[in-house]
Design an enzyme around this catalytic site. Structure first.
Site, PDB file in Angstrom:
ATOM      1  N   SER A 103       0.831  -1.196   0.000  1.00 26.97           N
ATOM      2  CA  SER A 103       0.000   0.000   0.000  1.00 26.97           C
ATOM      3  C   SER A 103       0.876   1.261   0.000  1.00 26.97           C
ATOM      4  CB  SER A 103      -0.945  -0.069   1.203  1.00 26.97           C
ATOM      5  OG  SER A 103      -1.914   0.958   1.158  1.00 26.97           O
ATOM      6  N   HIS A 128      -2.490  -1.284  -4.188  1.00 23.78           N
ATOM      7  CA  HIS A 128      -3.950  -1.302  -4.289  1.00 23.78           C
ATOM      8  C   HIS A 128      -4.467   0.130  -4.217  1.00 23.78           C
ATOM      9  CE1 HIS A 128      -4.585  -1.787   0.388  1.00 23.78           C
ATOM     10  NE2 HIS A 128      -3.909  -0.700   0.081  1.00 23.78           N
TER      11      HIS A 128
END
EC number: 3.4.21.92
Length: 199
Positions: A103, A128
């Site tokens: 992330s 993501h």
């Protein structure tokens, strides 16, 4: 750090012309221009990393800084404060993924100086879209939904810039959790090479 983890941080003792000097291991490595970004990315941790980056720039603006990352990700705003400082300061920031960079951790990994972004061989990288949750009046939810879409577009645009991937590809690849090995991260353009041992 909590008192329990403080007790577990090793101390390094050095002999100087003035006698003995002891450092905790992280402070000693900071002298070598090494910063650790470990755990959840949140405001307090981000402030410490930013302060270390600014300090090392003031010490020597022409010498590289090494940012070692082992993080599951975290707050976008906290991460962006680190990212913006990395881009703002004069020294190149070399990023190294050890363990995981997920992330916001992966975003910061990719934001290192081109040609100086690395993964260790068994590390994992995950990209993501940003996560968000909000409750309240419908109009407030709508405002926050618009903001998270703006942030998503900004993060994807920057990821496209750093990886060399087209924006549409990044948008598709960040739609869900997308895990990569170190070699796959090189192929994608998140890092430049895999480090197996020191030269």
């Amino acid at each position: 750090m909590s008192p329990i983890t403080d007790a577990l941080v090793p101390m390094v003792v050095e002999q100087t012309s003035r006698g003995e000097r002891s450092y905790d291991i992280y402070s000693r490595l900071l002298k070598e221009r090494v910063i650790f970004l470990t755990g959840q990315v949140e405001d307090h941790m981000a402030n410490l990393v930013v302060a270390q980056l600014l300090f090392l720039e003031s010490e020597n603006p022409d010498k590289d800084i090494f940012l070692y990352i082992n993080s599951p990700g975290g707050s976008v705003t906290a991460g962006m404060s680190i990212y913006d400082t990395m881009q703002f300061i004069k020294p190149n920031v070399s990023t190294v993924c050890m363990g995981q960079a997920c992330s916001m951790g992966a975003f910061l990994l990719a934001g290192g100086a081109k040609g100086k972004r690395y993964c260790l061989p068994n590390s994992r990288v995950m990209i993501h879209q940003p996560l968000g949750g909000f409750q309240g009046q419908a109009s407030d939810i709508q405002i926050h939904a618009k903001e998270i879409l703006t942030i998503k577009h900004r993060l994807n645009s920057l990821l496209a810039k750093h990886t060399g991937q087209p924006l549409e590809v990044v948008e598709g690849d960040t739609d869900r959790d997308n895990f990569m090995s170190a070699d796959q991260a090189v192929e994608y353009g998140l890092v430049d090479s895999v480090l197996t041992q020191r030269d």
